[in-house]
Design an enzyme around this catalytic site. Structure first.
Site, PDB file in Angstrom:
ATOM      1  N   THR A 124      -3.862   0.916  -2.393  1.00 19.66           N
ATOM      2  CA  THR A 124      -2.726   0.212  -3.014  1.00 19.66           C
ATOM      3  C   THR A 124      -1.477   0.307  -2.153  1.00 19.66           C
ATOM      4  O   THR A 124      -1.334   1.241  -1.362  1.00 19.66           O
ATOM      5  CB  THR A 124      -2.445   0.825  -4.407  1.00 19.66           C
ATOM      6  OG1 THR A 124      -1.183   0.352  -4.881  1.00 19.66           O
ATOM      7  CG2 THR A 124      -2.401   2.345  -4.367  1.00 19.66           C
ATOM      8  N   ASP A 125      -0.556  -0.640  -2.367  1.00 19.27           N
ATOM      9  CA  ASP A 125       0.738  -0.577  -1.652  1.00 19.27           C
ATOM     10  C   ASP A 125       1.535   0.658  -2.057  1.00 19.27           C
ATOM     11  O   ASP A 125       2.429   1.091  -1.317  1.00 19.27           O
ATOM     12  CB  ASP A 125       1.563  -1.850  -1.889  1.00 19.27           C
ATOM     13  CG  ASP A 125       1.889  -2.150  -3.352  1.00 19.27           C
ATOM     14  OD1 ASP A 125       1.437  -1.406  -4.250  1.00 19.27           O
ATOM     15  OD2 ASP A 125       2.602  -3.149  -3.595  1.00 19.27           O
ATOM     16  N   GLU A 126       1.218   1.235  -3.230  1.00 24.24           N
ATOM     17  CA  GLU A 126       2.025   2.371  -3.706  1.00 24.24           C
ATOM     18  C   GLU A 126       1.907   3.596  -2.808  1.00 24.24           C
ATOM     19  O   GLU A 126       2.734   4.505  -2.892  1.00 24.24           O
ATOM     20  CB  GLU A 126       1.644   2.740  -5.143  1.00 24.24           C
ATOM     21  CG  GLU A 126       1.833   1.569  -6.075  1.00 24.24           C
ATOM     22  CD  GLU A 126       2.225   1.934  -7.486  1.00 24.24           C
ATOM     23  OE1 GLU A 126       2.536   3.098  -7.756  1.00 24.24           O
ATOM     24  OE2 GLU A 126       2.234   1.019  -8.316  1.00 24.24           O
ATOM     25  N   TYR A 149       0.016   9.233  -9.479  1.00 28.41           N
ATOM     26  CA  TYR A 149      -0.969   8.161  -9.230  1.00 28.41           C
ATOM     27  C   TYR A 149      -0.999   7.811  -7.739  1.00 28.41           C
ATOM     28  O   TYR A 149      -2.066   7.811  -7.111  1.00 28.41           O
ATOM     29  CB  TYR A 149      -0.626   6.909 -10.054  1.00 28.41           C
ATOM     30  CG  TYR A 149      -1.325   5.657  -9.541  1.00 28.41           C
ATOM     31  CD1 TYR A 149      -2.701   5.490  -9.696  1.00 28.41           C
ATOM     32  CD2 TYR A 149      -0.617   4.652  -8.876  1.00 28.41           C
ATOM     33  CE1 TYR A 149      -3.346   4.359  -9.198  1.00 28.41           C
ATOM     34  CE2 TYR A 149      -1.256   3.521  -8.385  1.00 28.41           C
ATOM     35  CZ  TYR A 149      -2.624   3.374  -8.546  1.00 28.41           C
ATOM     36  OH  TYR A 149      -3.262   2.259  -8.050  1.00 28.41           O
ATOM     37  N   LYS A 153      -3.979   8.267  -4.925  1.00 26.59           N
ATOM     38  CA  LYS A 153      -4.564   7.135  -4.190  1.00 26.59           C
ATOM     39  C   LYS A 153      -4.394   7.339  -2.683  1.00 26.59           C
ATOM     40  O   LYS A 153      -5.269   6.965  -1.894  1.00 26.59           O
ATOM     41  CB  LYS A 153      -3.912   5.818  -4.617  1.00 26.59           C
ATOM     42  CG  LYS A 153      -4.267   5.346  -6.012  1.00 26.59           C
ATOM     43  CD  LYS A 153      -5.735   4.982  -6.187  1.00 26.59           C
ATOM     44  CE  LYS A 153      -6.165   3.740  -5.424  1.00 26.59           C
ATOM     45  NZ  LYS A 153      -7.571   3.369  -5.709  1.00 26.59           N
TER      46      LYS A 153
END
Ligand code: NAD
Ligand code: TDX
Length: 342
Positions: A124-126, A149, A153
């Site tokens: 993810t971009d996060e 989170y 990831k």
């Protein structure tokens, strides 16, 4: 190709399983999903009896089960399975460590032992953290995750890459921006706001509403993952996005306008802890190297998505009753009662 898709009963995984069955006639799919609160076999209604599809309920961290499945001639693994909601990770991070980190590690280890030919880790971009008002994330941007989170990831993403470097497992990593579309669990901002507004309920806009997210339709994310699965280079990371930044306030106003609801239904509520200010993806690498392009125009796709939730009331009403009601009260009860109208 015989493919193990994990988390295929969730939002993006279910859209991906549907894509493979509809458009890749040589693919056979085994869907391994634990059916947590976010997993829903109704997301796969209509494909459950497809001759090239099989569902198995189980945990990606269960090495015995995963090993036995991989022994059934699996050539590729696409790992969507995750705890995926930032707010839940702030309230209770443990499940995120179990699935996103230990689960991904177990899956990688089993894939290595079974000699799997392709492994896509859906990241993810996060993992990049937060941007200031300018600039974009490239694959070289440092990983600076903000939430439990995002940290879990990032750990999974780096573990996957380490399996390429250390053991030669042919791993590719995708890092995508915020998805929207059908079958998204109504804890995420778009389906939460749309379904609340369909019932004339207020919507909780965090902080000043000026945090920026970069939106992509789920079908475009799925074609990107399919392109990486077939043509990606092992060891490489691919950013995925549609260059579509909107503040949360702009997004909320678009949804209100589409549904013909008054701005008075916006409640300005306490901000999310550690709330990333802005995400913006540079997808130039996947466009250049794999010829992938997003096909959905944002306004039109948002309109279609809103229409889908309007038409699928029974799908989200079942979810929003039961255990979800307690979650909603815990997350938003006090915030909404203290929230200020727009
Ligand atoms: P989701 O929460 O809708 O679905 C997750 C699925 O994983 C569920 O079906 C759940 O039952 C399953 N699952 C959870 N733990 C499991 C376990 N231990 N074993 C097997 N299955 C398990 O999530 P989503 O929004 O569809 O996201 C899918 C993936 O894409 C995630 O890895 C997420 O990090 C990533 N991603 C999501 C977005 C987004 O905007 N939603 C953007 C970029 C990347
Ligand atoms: O009630 C809300 N009010 C609000 O203002 C909710 C649920 C969210 N928001 C804001 C927070 C974010 O700035 O809207 C934005 C989007 O929030 P989410 O839908 O929770 O998504 P986000 O936190 O951006 O993370 C999503 O994109 C990256 C997915 O949930 C992740 O799984 C993915 O990795």
């Amino acid at each position: 190709m015989r493919i193990l898709v994990t988390g295929g009963a969730g939002f993006i995984g279910a859209n991906f399983v549907r894509l493979l069955l509809a458009e890749h006639s040589d693919d056979e799919v085994i869907n391994l999903d634990l059916l947590t609160y976010a997993g829903n076999l109704e997301n796969l209604a209509g494909v459950e009896n497809h001759p090239r599809y099989r569902f198995v309920r189980g945990d990606i961290a269960d090495r015995q089960l995963v090993g036995a499945l991989l022994d059934q001639g699996i050539e590729a693994v696409v790992n969507f399975a995750a705890e995926s909601h930032v707010d839940r990770s702030i309230a209770d991070p443990d499940a995120f460590l179990h699935t996103n980190v230990a689960g991904t590690l177990a899956l990688l280890d089993c894939a290595r032992r079974a000699g799997v030919k392709r492994f896509v880790q859906v990241s993810t971009d996060e993992v990049y953290g937060s941007l200031g008002p300018t600039g974009v994330f490239t694959e070289q941007s440092p990983l600076q995750p903000s939430s439990p989170y995002a940290a879990s990831k990032a750990a999974a993403d780096l573990l996957a890459l380490s399996f390429r470097t250390t053991y030669g497992l042919p791993v590719m990593v995708t890092r995508c921006s915020n998805n929207f579309g059908p079958y998204q669990f109504p804890e995420k901002v778009i389906p939460l706001f749309v379904t609340n507004l369909l019932d004339d309920q207020p919507v909780p806009l965090y902080g000043d509403g000026l945090n920026v997210r970069d939106w992509i339709h789920v079908a475009d994310h799925c074609t990107a993952v399919a392109a990486v699965l077939r043509h990606g280079q092992p060891g490489e990371v691919y950013n995925v996005g549609a260059r579509c930044e909107r503040t949360n306030r702009e997004l909320t106003e678009l949804i209100l306008a589409e549904l013909g609801k008054p701005p008075a239904l916006i409640r300005h509520v306490t901000d999310r802890l550690g709330h990333d200010r802005r995400y913006a993806m540079d997808p130039a690498k996947i466009e250049r190297e794999l010829g992938w392009r997003p096909r959905h125009e944002f306004r039109q796709a948002l309109r279609q998505t809103i229409a889908w939730y309007r038409d699928q009331r029974s799908w989200w009403e079942r979810i929003k009753s039961g255990a979800y009601t307690d979650y909603y009260e815990r997350m938003y009860g006090e915030r909404l009662r203290q929230g200020l109208p727009a």
